[in-house]
Scaffold this motif. Structure first.
Motif, mmCIF file in Angstrom:
data_model
loop_
_atom_site.group_PDB
_atom_site.id
_atom_site.type_symbol
_atom_site.label_atom_id
_atom_site.label_comp_id
_atom_site.label_asym_id
_atom_site.label_seq_id
_atom_site.Cartn_x
_atom_site.Cartn_y
_atom_site.Cartn_z
ATOM 1 N N ARG B 5 0.842 -1.207 0.000
ATOM 2 C CA ARG B 5 0.000 0.000 0.000
ATOM 3 C C ARG B 5 0.870 1.247 0.000
ATOM 4 O O ARG B 5 1.904 1.299 0.664
ATOM 5 C CB ARG B 5 -0.913 -0.001 1.231
ATOM 6 C CG ARG B 5 -2.074 -0.992 1.126
ATOM 7 C CD ARG B 5 -2.862 -1.039 2.409
ATOM 8 N NE ARG B 5 -2.048 -1.533 3.509
ATOM 9 C CZ ARG B 5 -2.265 -1.238 4.792
ATOM 10 N NH1 ARG B 5 -3.261 -0.439 5.143
ATOM 11 N NH2 ARG B 5 -1.488 -1.730 5.735
ATOM 12 N N PHE B 6 0.410 2.218 -0.745
ATOM 13 C CA PHE B 6 1.127 3.489 -0.832
ATOM 14 C C PHE B 6 0.177 4.624 -0.523
ATOM 15 O O PHE B 6 -0.956 4.633 -1.002
ATOM 16 C CB PHE B 6 1.699 3.689 -2.237
ATOM 17 C CG PHE B 6 2.811 2.739 -2.535
ATOM 18 C CD1 PHE B 6 4.130 3.112 -2.320
ATOM 19 C CD2 PHE B 6 2.537 1.456 -2.993
ATOM 20 C CE1 PHE B 6 5.154 2.219 -2.567
ATOM 21 C CE2 PHE B 6 3.556 0.564 -3.228
ATOM 22 C CZ PHE B 6 4.869 0.943 -3.023
ATOM 23 N N GLN B 7 0.644 5.569 0.284
ATOM 24 C CA GLN B 7 -0.123 6.795 0.486
ATOM 25 C C GLN B 7 0.638 7.900 -0.218
ATOM 26 O O GLN B 7 1.759 8.240 0.160
ATOM 27 C CB GLN B 7 -0.255 7.087 1.964
ATOM 28 C CG GLN B 7 -1.145 6.059 2.642
ATOM 29 C CD GLN B 7 -1.641 6.543 3.987
ATOM 30 O OE1 GLN B 7 -0.976 7.324 4.655
ATOM 31 N NE2 GLN B 7 -2.819 6.081 4.381
ATOM 32 N N ILE B 8 0.014 8.413 -1.273
ATOM 33 C CA ILE B 8 0.711 9.383 -2.120
ATOM 34 C C ILE B 8 0.031 10.746 -1.988
ATOM 35 O O ILE B 8 -1.202 10.843 -2.043
ATOM 36 C CB ILE B 8 0.706 8.902 -3.583
ATOM 37 C CG1 ILE B 8 1.458 7.567 -3.643
ATOM 38 C CG2 ILE B 8 1.351 9.932 -4.499
ATOM 39 C CD1 ILE B 8 1.587 6.984 -5.011
ATOM 40 N N TRP B 9 0.868 11.763 -1.804
ATOM 41 C CA TRP B 9 0.339 13.113 -1.629
ATOM 42 C C TRP B 9 -0.241 13.636 -2.943
ATOM 43 O O TRP B 9 0.443 13.638 -3.959
ATOM 44 C CB TRP B 9 1.437 14.055 -1.130
ATOM 45 C CG TRP B 9 0.887 15.377 -0.708
ATOM 46 C CD1 TRP B 9 0.954 16.550 -1.395
ATOM 47 C CD2 TRP B 9 0.176 15.663 0.502
ATOM 48 N NE1 TRP B 9 0.321 17.550 -0.686
ATOM 49 C CE2 TRP B 9 -0.163 17.032 0.478
ATOM 50 C CE3 TRP B 9 -0.218 14.885 1.608
ATOM 51 C CZ2 TRP B 9 -0.878 17.646 1.520
ATOM 52 C CZ3 TRP B 9 -0.919 15.494 2.634
ATOM 53 C CH2 TRP B 9 -1.246 16.867 2.582
ATOM 54 N N ARG B 10 -1.494 14.042 -2.927
ATOM 55 C CA ARG B 10 -2.132 14.607 -4.119
ATOM 56 C C ARG B 10 -2.626 15.998 -3.789
ATOM 57 O O ARG B 10 -3.093 16.254 -2.681
ATOM 58 C CB ARG B 10 -3.346 13.758 -4.552
ATOM 59 C CG ARG B 10 -3.072 12.316 -4.907
ATOM 60 C CD ARG B 10 -2.139 12.149 -6.074
ATOM 61 N NE ARG B 10 -2.528 12.872 -7.279
ATOM 62 C CZ ARG B 10 -3.245 12.360 -8.277
ATOM 63 N NH1 ARG B 10 -3.663 11.117 -8.217
ATOM 64 N NH2 ARG B 10 -3.520 13.081 -9.347
ATOM 65 N N GLY B 11 -2.582 16.866 -4.767
ATOM 66 C CA GLY B 11 -3.122 18.201 -4.541
ATOM 67 C C GLY B 11 -2.266 19.263 -5.185
ATOM 68 O O GLY B 11 -1.227 18.968 -5.782
ATOM 69 N N THR B 12 -2.737 20.499 -5.084
ATOM 70 C CA THR B 12 -2.074 21.630 -5.719
ATOM 71 C C THR B 12 -1.823 22.699 -4.665
ATOM 72 O O THR B 12 -2.699 22.952 -3.834
ATOM 73 C CB THR B 12 -2.995 22.231 -6.806
ATOM 74 O OG1 THR B 12 -3.492 21.158 -7.602
ATOM 75 C CG2 THR B 12 -2.255 23.191 -7.704
ATOM 76 N N GLY B 13 -0.657 23.326 -4.711
ATOM 77 C CA GLY B 13 -0.364 24.421 -3.773
ATOM 78 C C GLY B 13 -0.491 23.965 -2.336
ATOM 79 O O GLY B 13 0.007 22.915 -1.952
ATOM 80 N N ASP B 14 -1.185 24.748 -1.506
ATOM 81 C CA ASP B 14 -1.285 24.385 -0.072
ATOM 82 C C ASP B 14 -2.361 23.349 0.185
ATOM 83 O O ASP B 14 -2.490 22.843 1.292
ATOM 84 C CB ASP B 14 -1.640 25.583 0.838
ATOM 85 C CG ASP B 14 -1.316 26.909 0.235
ATOM 86 O OD1 ASP B 14 -0.284 26.955 -0.448
ATOM 87 O OD2 ASP B 14 -2.079 27.884 0.433
ATOM 88 N N LYS B 15 -3.198 23.075 -0.809
ATOM 89 C CA LYS B 15 -4.271 22.104 -0.569
ATOM 90 C C LYS B 15 -3.826 20.707 -1.009
ATOM 91 O O LYS B 15 -3.270 20.556 -2.096
ATOM 92 C CB LYS B 15 -5.526 22.513 -1.350
ATOM 93 C CG LYS B 15 -6.198 23.763 -0.770
ATOM 94 C CD LYS B 15 -7.568 24.001 -1.367
ATOM 95 C CE LYS B 15 -7.512 24.538 -2.801
ATOM 96 N NZ LYS B 15 -6.990 25.926 -2.910
ATOM 97 N N GLY B 16 -4.078 19.712 -0.155
ATOM 98 C CA GLY B 16 -3.695 18.369 -0.559
ATOM 99 C C GLY B 16 -4.112 17.337 0.456
ATOM 100 O O GLY B 16 -4.579 17.654 1.549
ATOM 101 N N HIS B 17 -3.949 16.079 0.075
ATOM 102 C CA HIS B 17 -4.336 14.979 0.955
ATOM 103 C C HIS B 17 -3.600 13.725 0.464
ATOM 104 O O HIS B 17 -3.072 13.697 -0.652
ATOM 105 C CB HIS B 17 -5.844 14.749 0.863
ATOM 106 C CG HIS B 17 -6.285 14.403 -0.529
ATOM 107 N ND1 HIS B 17 -6.515 15.354 -1.506
ATOM 108 C CD2 HIS B 17 -6.475 13.194 -1.137
ATOM 109 C CE1 HIS B 17 -6.842 14.750 -2.638
ATOM 110 N NE2 HIS B 17 -6.822 13.449 -2.451
ATOM 111 N N PHE B 18 -3.577 12.689 1.309
ATOM 112 C CA PHE B 18 -3.005 11.413 0.876
ATOM 113 C C PHE B 18 -4.077 10.588 0.178
ATOM 114 O O PHE B 18 -5.198 10.481 0.658
ATOM 115 C CB PHE B 18 -2.502 10.619 2.081
ATOM 116 C CG PHE B 18 -1.174 11.089 2.595
ATOM 117 C CD1 PHE B 18 -0.018 10.878 1.849
ATOM 118 C CD2 PHE B 18 -1.075 11.730 3.825
ATOM 119 C CE1 PHE B 18 1.216 11.295 2.326
ATOM 120 C CE2 PHE B 18 0.161 12.155 4.303
ATOM 121 C CZ PHE B 18 1.301 11.942 3.557
ATOM 122 N N ASP B 19 -3.711 9.995 -0.948
ATOM 123 C CA ASP B 19 -4.572 9.009 -1.613
ATOM 124 C C ASP B 19 -3.918 7.649 -1.412
ATOM 125 O O ASP B 19 -2.706 7.524 -1.608
ATOM 126 C CB ASP B 19 -4.625 9.284 -3.127
ATOM 127 C CG ASP B 19 -5.886 10.038 -3.503
ATOM 128 O OD1 ASP B 19 -6.688 10.346 -2.588
ATOM 129 O OD2 ASP B 19 -6.042 10.334 -4.701
#
Lengths: 605, 255
Positions: B5-19
């Motif tokens: 399993r991988f938790q990869i950071w997604r998002g742009t600029g200051d907004k983001g979350h792990f998928d």
């Protein structure tokens, strides 16, 4: 839509590897304004992967070396499909280009008396490669980068050129988008230099990165330039084969230059079994002599592991095919054996081949100072490309120049190791110089806004489509088929099948769709690059069908021999026909002038 | 079939979350292979940089389980796969998208370092002579692949955001390569003290620990540069000499 920023330069350089950087530096030095576009960050281009060195007949290690010998070696290695004038200029000018790099801060390994050290490499009669351990490409690109940033060149990093713009017959600019935001930029330029590298991503097993999708080849083709020798692809004999995830990553020829040997599963040094006639007089016929050569004995002839890359790759294929391969489908490359001959072998290997040591240790759990590596052929280099004038590097299209791997001519049917880094700086400089001259003599062209809008709409189409296939899957299929059907060993029926497949893939690519928006969206970038990849794949397959013989990097199972008659005298050309379809034909190779022929004849004795 | 399993950071600029994504695992795989697999099959617009996939270009820098590393050189069999592997962008630079950050500051900062200035050629053939042992010292620094992991981990940049005052370990290595170049005659010690903020480095060696090329950044580059700065600005004998000498002796030649 329809919005784009405009930029104006005298000379626009597309690509910032060794050739593009050298071209930009030269153009800027002549006082014209220069823009430089690179697909990745500055300094990350494929030049960093060049390991072994840069060929130049400076004669520091063996003073019998001179440009004539280098010229003859290059022509022999290219099996005489080379442009003789380019081979001559390259051999004559490479020494100055090496010294110039030193002036700009490059630090090559040294001889005992403090001069630039040179090492042995396949197909070079004398030790000729100026080098820095096994990371010469990094030294070259960093030197050019660190020098170039102070020359007033405007760099646009992480941009992809999607089209060249013409005014009448002449190229007058380029349309590009930036990766970060997906904004279009129109670059108006009096001259454009393509230095975009190779096409290795057309194949599944490759040492090339995602960037090497033949963009420059495809841009030039679409602008009306000729492509020649596209059938001549170099499969480097030694790529990593295991673990799967690193399959294709390059193992420098420097390993063999330092005394590394190839063995099959029976432990036999199979390279002694098949030495081509062209090289018999220069090749050692026993282990002892080969070893002495790698240790600098001027009386010894080189070991057969240092025959040209095309030949070594085919010998490895043969061992694997006949069931004498290593467990993962390669053969063994052994440098550790030199400890039988040398007291401090382990340290010596680590010092001479530091990045190979590191690469195998980290990626394959193999200590190359103690055990053999498993290696097999990997797609490495595109000898063919944009046909250019030898002196100026201008293509058939006025205002469009090309240098480095995307240009053709210097290497003929097979490139010698070490001749690429020198190619970059010799012809990069020339392209920069002549493009600046062209820019001084010509104004900016007219650019039609509606055309620019249409071209940007085309590039954006995959993002606009509501549904369609992912480009990644199409690209993977293309790579698989090119590897199987147009790879190291070729047959007419298989290549015809490849052409059909490419036509089908083109249709699918034209309807591909990617989710997301324009901002740093690799799906979209893959869709755009895929168009170039399909164009060059078609050119490679068509050219390979056209050349009905085996020569250099082009090997045909149905025509396994060299044709000393007809095909020895022609280059295969691809260009865009009036109806928009790809056409293939043959161009006679210009006769070699008497004085150059004499050099070749003297050196063959 | 093994999976991880991988938790990869997604998002742009200051907004983001792990998928979270699941990837198939083969022998010898590295983190970048898993990211590519996820990109090709599950998240086609997942943004990441890469080029050579052999640890030579320094493009695929990221923070893997919180540690700055090259994705192409981080083998999965060296990670604890019983837990999800986190993959995040470097934190010391402005975020663009997913795993991609804006590293352009490094390029701008490099422009501030005075370029290579060789002494005139002094060998009979119009070139120079250099000893391999002098060359070895500089070649350590020239191995740098500009992955900027040292910049990422440097607390002066990462926590204190001193990008305007301190050029960071990468450019200290760059400066060291120039200052210790056997042919170079430029003097960058004033710049190091005043413009490039060498005093900010308090030798915690975090940079050395993350360097994928194994460059001993602190001990071999930064500390010798600090010593040179001290020699120039704080050596009382040198100062005295410079007052009595028209040529500035302490800056005229390099050790």
């Amino acid at each position: 839509m329809g919005q784009y920023e405009k930029f104006e330069f005298d000379v626009l350089v597309v690509g910032a590897g060794g050739a593009g950087l050298r071209a930009a530096i030269e153009a800027a030095a002549s006082g014209v304004s220069v823009g430089l576009i690179c697909k990745s960050l500055l300094g990350k281009a494929h030049t960093v992967m060049a390991e072994g060195g840069m060929a130049a007949a400076i004669g520091n290690v063996d003073d019998r070396d001179n440009w004539q010998v280098h010229f003859a070696d290059t022509m022999r290695g290219g099996q005489y499909l080379n442009n003789h004038r380019m081979a001559q200029l390259h051999a004559q000018e490479a020494p100055d280009r090496v010294r110039e790099l030193e002036e700009w801060g490059a630090i090559f390994d040294r001889t005992r008396d403090g001069r630039i050290l040179q090492r042995n490499f396949g197909g070079h009669k004398f030790p000729r490669l100026a080098h820095v351990g096994d990371r010469t490409g990094l030294e070259l690109i960093r030197t050019l980068q660190d020098h170039g940033i102070h020359q007033g060149i405007e760099v646009h990093m992480e941009h992809t050129v999607s089209s060249l713009i013409k005014d009448g017959d002449r190229v007058v600019g380029a349309l590009a988008y930036d990766r970060e935001r997906g904004r279009f930029k129109l670059f108006s330029a009096k001259a454009v230099i393509l230095a975009t590298g190779g096409t290795g991503r057309a194949f599944k097993i490759t040492s090339n990165s995602w960037e090497y999708t033949g963009d420059g080849h495809s841009l030039a083709y679409n602008a009306g330039a000729d492509l020649i020798d596209m059938e001549c692809i170099q499969f480097h004999p030694t790529g990593m084969v295991w673990p799967l995830s690193v399959r294709g990553i390059l193992v420098t020829e420097g390993v063999r230059g330092e005394g590394g040997i190839l063995r099959n599963s029976e432990g036999r040094r199979f390279m002694f079994d098949d030495i081509p006639d062209l090289y018999k007089h220069q090749t050692a016929d026993n282990v002892e002599e080969g070893w002495r050569y790698t240790q600098g004995d001027k009386e010894a002839r080189r070991p057969p592991e240092l025959l040209t890359r095309d030949h070594v790759a085919r010998c490895i294929m043969r061992e694997v095919r006949d069931g004498r391969g290593s467990p993962h489908g390669g053969v063994y490359l052994d440098i550790a054996w030199i400890k039988e001959r040398m007291a401090n072998a382990e340290e010596h290997i680590r010092r001479k081949l530091p990045s190979m040591y590191h690469q195998f240790k980290q990626l394959a759990n193999v200590d190359i100072t103690a055990e053999a590596m498993e290696v097999g052929p990997t797609t490495h280099y595109t000898m063919g490309g944009i046909k250019v004038d030898a002196e100026s590097q201008m293509s058939a299209v006025p205002g469009l120049f090309a240098c480095g791997e995307c240009a053709a001519g210097l290497h003929g049917a097979n490139r010698l190791g070490g001749n690429s880094l020198s190619d970059l700086v010799v012809f990069g400089k020339r392209a920069g110089e002549y493009a600046a001259r062209f820019a001084a003599e010509n104004g900016h062209g007219g650019i039609d806004d509606s055309l620019v809008e249409e071209l940007s709409r085309q590039a954006l189409a995959p993002l606009e489509r509501e549904s369609g296939e992912q480009p990644y899957a199409i690209q993977a299929e293309l790579q698989e088929h090119m590897q199987d059907l147009v790879g190291i060993v070729r047959r007419e029926d298989e290549m015809l099948r490849a052409l059909e497949i490419i036509t089908g893939l083109k249709e699918r690519a034209d309807n591909a769709s990617v989710p997301g928006n324009r901002e740093y969206n690799p799906g979209w970038h893959t869709a755009v690059d895929l168009q170039s990849l399909l164009t060059v794949s078609q050119a490679i397959a068509l050219s390979a069908i056209e050349r009905k013989e085996s020569r250099g990097g082009h090997f045909r199972d149905d025509y396994p021999d060299k044709d000393p008659g007809h095909f020895a005298k022609v280059n295969v050309r691809v260009r865009k026909g009036a109806d928009g379809n790809m056409e293939v034909d043959q161009l006679p190779i210009p006769p070699i002038p008497g004085d150059l022929q004499q050099i070749i004849d003297t050196e063959s004795r | 079939m093994n999976e991880a399993r991988f938790q990869i950071w997604r998002g742009t600029g200051d907004k983001g979350h792990f998928d979270e994504h699941v990837a198939r695992i083969d022998e010898g795989m590295v983190v970048l292979d898993a990211v590519h697999q996820i990109q090709a099959e599950q998240a086609p617009d997942l943004a990441c940089r890469w080029n050579c996939k052999a640890g030579k270009c320094g493009s695929c820098s990221a923070e893997i389980n919180g540690v700055p590393k090259l994705m192409c050189m981080t083998r999965l069999d060296q990670l604890d796969l019983t837990k999800p592997v986190t993959v995040e962008p470097m934190k010391a630079f402005p975020h663009i998208r997913d795993l991609v950050v804006d590293v352009s500051w490094n390029y701008r900062a490099k422009m501030k370092v005075r370029k290579f200035k060789p002494r005139p050629p002094d060998a009979a053939d119009g070139t120079w002579r250099m000893d391999q042992k002098d060359v070895d010292r500089v070649q350590e620094f020239r191995k740098c692949i500009e992955c900027f992991l040292c910049q990422d981990v440097c607390h002066v940049l990462r926590e204190h955001d001193k990008h305007e005052e301190f050029v960071g370990p990468r450019l200290m290595v760059y400066t060291a390569a120039l200052e210790m170049h056997p042919l170079d005659v430029e003097d960058r010690r004033g710049d190091l003290k005043h413009e490039h903020g060498i005093g900010f480095c308090n030798i915690t060696k975090c940079c050395t620990n993350v360097c994928p090329e194994g460059i001993t950044i602190t001990d071999n580059a930064i500390i010798p540069l600090k010593e040179r700065v001290v020699d120039k600005f704080y050596d009382p004998l040198g100062k005295l000499l410079s007052i009595f000498s028209s040529a500035d002796v302490s800056t005229g030649s390099k050790p």
